[in-house]
Design an enzyme around this catalytic site. Structure first.
Site: not given
Length: 408
Positions: A80, A174
Site C-alpha cells: 500500500d 502498513e
C-alpha cells in the site's frame, strides 16, 4: 526485467490504503498489485505462492545448499501507499542528476530543489526516479518490493550462490498501522526477517516509536445563535480548547531524534459534534505511558468542566519499540550490517521516527529489523528514489543470505 522496470510496473498500480475503512484490506484495489505479484512469482518458479483473502502474499525460494542447519529467513515489504497523497495515475521520469533543481512539471512549474531538500546533493551523478509533482511516487514501499523480487531473480540466475530457504511476504495496509494484523508468523516459518521499508541508502533500524492512536469526541448543544446565551455549548470550541492543553513544544515540527510527540492529525465537526484525532509517539516506554496519561488528563479536565457526557476520550496502542525484542537476537542486525559493508554501503544505524511492520512482527515472535529501500521524501509529491540505491538494497539482500549460509 531489471529492478527499474519492476519498480515502474509496481508503481503503476494505485494501492493507496484508507485509514477510515473498516475492511481488511482497507481498499480492494490493493489486490490488483497483489495478484500481479502472485502471478509474477509463480512465473518465476517460486514455491508455496499464496495470496490470502486478507491480501497477504507469501512465497518460497527453496534452499540450494547441502547444509541442513541453515535457518529460514524472510524478506518483507508492503504494497500500500500512504493516504497522505494520491497514488493514482503516477507519472514518472528518470533524471540523471547533475545538481541544481529538477523540473518535475513544466505546466505547473513544480521543481524538486536542493534548497528545500539538500539531501538531493548526495546523489549527484546518479539516476533519480521522480514524479510529475502531482502525486507521490510509491517508493514507500514498492522500491522494497522491487528489491526483494529482483534479489530472488538474481539468486535464481546465479545458482552458484548458496543459500538456505528464503521466504518473501508482501503485506497490505502498513501505512495505516494494520500491516501485521493478519500476518501469519507461524505459516511464514522464519527464524527471523527483514523489512525493506527504510529511507535513504544505508539506513538500518531496529528501534522505533512506541505508538498509540488517540481521539476525543465532544458533544455540544446547538441553539439558534440569536437565543444562545447560557444555552449553547459549542463542540468545536471544546475541541480547540483541548488542542491548547496539549504541549505545543512536543509536536512533530518541534522534535527530533529520540524525542516523542503528540501529533494532531484531524479536527472536524460542527457545533453539535466535534472530534480531534492524534497519534502519540515515544521511543521510551515509560515516557510513552506518561504521554497517554497526559492526553487522558486533558480530556478529563474538559469533562469536569463541561460534563462527563460531553467528552469521550479513547487511546489505543498500535505498536511498541522493536528494540525490546531485537536486542535479544542482535546477530540479525550484525548480518545486515556486514551485508551492507560487503555491498560498499556504510550502515547508518538510527531510530525510526515512525513505524514499520517489523515492529509488530518482532513482538509476534519474528525479530525483524528494517533495511533501507532507498527512497526519500516519502508520502508526498517530492518523493524520489535513486536507482543505484535500489540496486544496493538488492545487493544487501543477496549478501545477507550468503552470509547466513556461510555462518551455518
Amino acid at each position: 526485467m531489471n529492478i527499474t522496470e519492476r519498480f515502474l510496473k509496481y508503481v503503476s498500480f494505485d494501492t493507496q490504503s484508507d485509514e477510515f475503512s473498516q475492511s481488511h484490506p482497507s481498499t480492494q484495489k490493493q489486490f490488483a498489485l497483489a495478484e500481479y505479484l502472485r502471478d509474477e512469482l509463480i512465473a518465476m518458479g517460486l514455491e508455496d505462492v499464496e495470496l490470502t483473502d486478507k491480501c497477504y502474499l507469501y512465497a518460497t525460494l527453496p534452499a540450494n545448499t547441502d547444509k541442513a542447519n541453515v535457518p529460514t529467513i524472510g524478506f518483507i515489504a508492503h504494497m500500500d501507499t500512504s493516504p497522505d497523497a494520491s497514488g493514482a495515475d503516477i507519472k514518472t521520469k528518470t533524471v540523471h542528476y547533475e545538481g541544481g533543481d529538477v523540473l518535475l512539471n513544466e505546466e505547473k512549474q513544480i521543481f524538486l530543489s536542493p534548497t528545500q531538500f539538500p539531501e538531493m546533493l548526495h546523489y549527484v551523478g546518479q539516476d533519480l526516479i521522480v514524479t510529475d509533482g502531482t502525486t507521490l511516487l510509491g517508493a514507500d514501499d514498492k522500491a522494497g518490493i522491487a528489491e526483494i523480487v529482483q534479489g530472488v531473480a538474481y539468486l535464481q540466475a546465479h545458482p552458484e550462490i548458496k543459500h538456505g530457504k528464503i521466504r518473501v511476504a508482501f503485506t497490505p495496509d502498513e501505512e495505516i498501522g494494520a500491516g501485521a494484523d493478519y500476518f501469519d508468523v507461524e505459516k511464514f516459518g522464519c527464524a527471523w526477517g527483514y523489512t525493506f521499508d527504510g529511507g535513504e541508502i544505508g539506513e538500518l533500524e531496529y528501534e522505533n516509536f512506541n505508538a498509540a492512536a488517540a481521539k476525543v469526541e465532544f458533544t455540544g448543544r446547538n441553539v439558534h445563535p440569536g437565543y444562545a446565551k447560557n444555552k449553547m455549548i459549542n463542540a468545536l470550541k471544546m475541541a480547540v480548547e483541548f488542542t491548547q492543553l496539549i504541549p505545543e513544544a512536543e509536536s512533530p515540527e518541534h522534535t527530533c531524534d529520540y524525542e516523542g510527540f503528540f501529533h494532531l492529525i484531524d479536527i472536524h465537526g460542527e457545533v453539535e459534534k466535534a472530534t480531534v484525532r492524534y497519534i502519540i509517539r515515544d521511543h521510551d516506554r515509560a515516557t510513552f505511558e506518561q504521554r497517554k496519561v497526559c492526553f487522558q488528563k486533558a480530556a478529563q479536565y474538559l469533562a469536569d468542566k463541561y460534563g462527563a457526557d460531553r467528552v469521550k476520550a479513547e487511546v489505543r496502542d498500535q505498536y511498541y519499540n522493536m528494540l525490546e525484542e531485537v536486542e535479544k537476537a542482535m546477530y540479525v542486525v550484525d548480518f545486515a550490517k556486514d551485508a551492507m559493508l560487503q555491498a560498499g554501503v556504510t550502515p547508518k544505524v538510527q531510530p525510526i521516527r515512525g513505524g514499520t511492520d517489523g515492529a509488530r512482527l518482532s513482538f509476534m515472535g519474528l525479530p525483524c529489523p528494517n533495511i533501507f529501500a532507498g527512497g526519500l521524501n516519502f508520502h508526498g509529491r517530492f518523493e524520489f528514489v535513486p536507482i543505484q540505491s535500489m540496486e544496493k538494497a538488492m545487493e544487501t539482500m543477496v549478501n545477507i543470505v550468503t552470509l547466513v549460509e556461510a555462518k551455518y
